[in-house]
Scaffold this active site. Structure first.
Site, PDB file in Angstrom:
ATOM      1  N   ASP A 197     -11.916   1.218  -1.014  1.00  0.00           N
ATOM      2  CA  ASP A 197     -12.589   2.517  -1.090  1.00  0.00           C
ATOM      3  C   ASP A 197     -13.614   2.471  -2.211  1.00  0.00           C
ATOM      4  O   ASP A 197     -13.644   1.536  -3.014  1.00  0.00           O
ATOM      5  CB  ASP A 197     -11.591   3.668  -1.302  1.00  0.00           C
ATOM      6  N   THR A 204       1.995   4.019   0.210  1.00  0.00           N
ATOM      7  CA  THR A 204       2.476   4.032   1.605  1.00  0.00           C
ATOM      8  C   THR A 204       1.746   2.995   2.447  1.00  0.00           C
ATOM      9  O   THR A 204       2.070   2.817   3.624  1.00  0.00           O
ATOM     10  CB  THR A 204       2.289   5.422   2.234  1.00  0.00           C
ATOM     11  N   ALA A 205       0.754   2.333   1.876  1.00  0.00           N
ATOM     12  CA  ALA A 205       0.007   1.230   2.498  1.00  0.00           C
ATOM     13  C   ALA A 205      -0.908   1.665   3.640  1.00  0.00           C
ATOM     14  O   ALA A 205      -1.478   0.817   4.322  1.00  0.00           O
ATOM     15  CB  ALA A 205       0.953   0.129   2.996  1.00  0.00           C
ATOM     16  N   GLY A 206      -1.081   2.960   3.843  1.00  0.00           N
ATOM     17  CA  GLY A 206      -1.948   3.443   4.925  1.00  0.00           C
ATOM     18  C   GLY A 206      -3.400   3.031   4.728  1.00  0.00           C
ATOM     19  O   GLY A 206      -4.031   2.465   5.629  1.00  0.00           O
ATOM     20  N   GLY A 210      24.536  13.758 -13.649  1.00  0.00           N
ATOM     21  CA  GLY A 210      23.197  13.179 -13.562  1.00  0.00           C
ATOM     22  C   GLY A 210      22.480  13.034 -14.890  1.00  0.00           C
ATOM     23  O   GLY A 210      21.407  12.444 -14.950  1.00  0.00           O
ATOM     24  N   GLU A 211      23.064  13.573 -15.978  1.00  0.00           N
ATOM     25  CA  GLU A 211      22.434  13.417 -17.285  1.00  0.00           C
ATOM     26  C   GLU A 211      22.430  11.957 -17.716  1.00  0.00           C
ATOM     27  O   GLU A 211      23.378  11.223 -17.458  1.00  0.00           O
ATOM     28  CB  GLU A 211      23.181  14.248 -18.336  1.00  0.00           C
ATOM     29  N   LYS A 262     -14.929   5.063   4.112  1.00  0.00           N
ATOM     30  CA  LYS A 262     -14.303   5.891   5.150  1.00  0.00           C
ATOM     31  C   LYS A 262     -14.778   7.330   4.993  1.00  0.00           C
ATOM     32  O   LYS A 262     -14.865   7.851   3.888  1.00  0.00           O
ATOM     33  CB  LYS A 262     -12.776   5.804   5.082  1.00  0.00           C
ATOM     34  N   ASP A 295      -6.916  -3.943  -4.771  1.00  0.00           N
ATOM     35  CA  ASP A 295      -6.654  -2.559  -5.171  1.00  0.00           C
ATOM     36  C   ASP A 295      -5.718  -2.554  -6.363  1.00  0.00           C
ATOM     37  O   ASP A 295      -5.181  -3.599  -6.754  1.00  0.00           O
ATOM     38  CB  ASP A 295      -6.053  -1.784  -3.991  1.00  0.00           C
TER      39      ASP A 295
END
Length: 319
Positions: free
Chosen positions: A176, A230-232, A42-43, A199, A225
């Site tokens: 928001d 996660t688009a919530g 993985g290096e 909210k 935005d």
């Protein structure tokens, strides 16, 4: 003749090579020959196959998913260039990972974006070129020049062409309170009104109540935005605009499409007509299913790179 007399070299890691190739085509140069791969354990391994001695080197690498691998690739590329006697090294980071960890939200929290800034400077980066940092103060985390480009002009141009004269009858909506300043600037450029989705949770263990501040009734709206993870929040805001505010249609745009976990499924089921994203992060393979349209940032980054190389002001790109 360039005043500092260096040639320009552009290299890329594995995070967003398509964007790097597009930038090179616009500038009229070829992408530097290099190889960025991983060993069996993985290096990360970096090999440069052309000289960079005395060159003005630009390393195009978004620190997007897998974030830690992308970041290590960038750091090792910087070290390789520094040890090969590059004249100047600019880290071109269209999407700056860890940007949301910009302050201590609670006791014993790290400020990870500051740590990443320290790592880049320690590795040998001379300047940073990025776009739409989640928090503007991250520029101050670096002790080197940081140019934070805005995706705003790209969206303004896109929606001005898409809606034409209808644009003035539409409303820009901030999902928001924290995104209000960014949304206001966007709305002013398109001569649109501004609304805000507020909210709040009235009591513990109760669902959030969504209120719309501003008049969106009977209007077409654009949710604006800086990123979609996660688009919530985006999907809930779109629902509130239609069901609470009475809007007829909702479009959305954001600079960075992180699109983690359930994002694509949520967008597919949402009331958003179209989501416009910039290609600071590679296009998602299921983008069409979620009604996502990608807009390219290559021309803006190409001009910023050319201006940096030629030692002329890039202030024009911020207007």
């Amino acid at each position: 003749m360039i005043s500092h007399g260096k040639d320009i070299k552009i290299f890329t890691g594995n995070a967003n090579p398509t964007l790097a190739v597009e930038i090179c085509k616009i500038i009229g140069t070829k992408l530097g020959e290099s190889e960025v791969k991983s060993f069996a354990d993985g290096e990360c391994s970096v090999s440069l196959y052309e000289t960079v001695r005395g060159s003005d080197v630009f390393l195009v690498q978004s620190t997007c998913k897998p974030v830690n691998d992308s970041l290590m690739e960038l750091l090792i590329m910087v070290d390789a260039c520094r040890r090969a006697s590059a004249g100047r090294i600019t880290a071109v980071i269209p999407y700056f990972g860890y940007a949301r960890q910009d302050r201590k939200a609670k006791s014993r929290d790290p400020i990870s974006s500051k740590l990443v800034a320290n790592m880049l400077v320690a590795a040998g980066v001379d300047r940073v070129l990025t776009m739409d940092l989640h928090a503007a103060q991250i520029q101050g985390f670096f002790d080197i020049p940081v140019d934070n480009l805005f995706g705003n002009p790209i969206f303004v141009d896109y929606y001005a062409k898409k809606f034409g004269g209808r644009a003035e009858d539409m409303v820009v909506v901030s999902p928001d309170v924290g995104s209000v300043a960014r949304a206001r600037t966007f709305a002013q450029k398109l001569n649109m009104n501004l609304a805000i989705v507020d909210k709040r949770r009235e009591k513990a263990n109760q669902c959030e109540v969504m209120n719309v501040i501003g008049d969106v009734k009977g209007k077409e709206c654009i949710l604006f935005d800086d990123m979609v993870d996660t688009a919530g929040s985006l999907c809930n805001a779109a629902k509130a605009i239609i069901e609470v505010g009475g809007a007829t249609k909702v479009y959305a745009c954001a600079s960075h499409g992180v699109l983690s976990g359930p994002a694509i499924d949520r967008l597919e089921k949402s009331q958003i007509e179209e989501l416009a994203l910039l290609n600071t992060i590679p296009e998602h393979p299921d983008a069409a299913r979620a009604r996502i349209k990608y807009l390219t940032v290559a021309p803006m980054f190409a001009e910023a790179i050319e201006r940096t190389y030629q030692e002329i002001s890039i202030a024009k790109l911020f207007n």
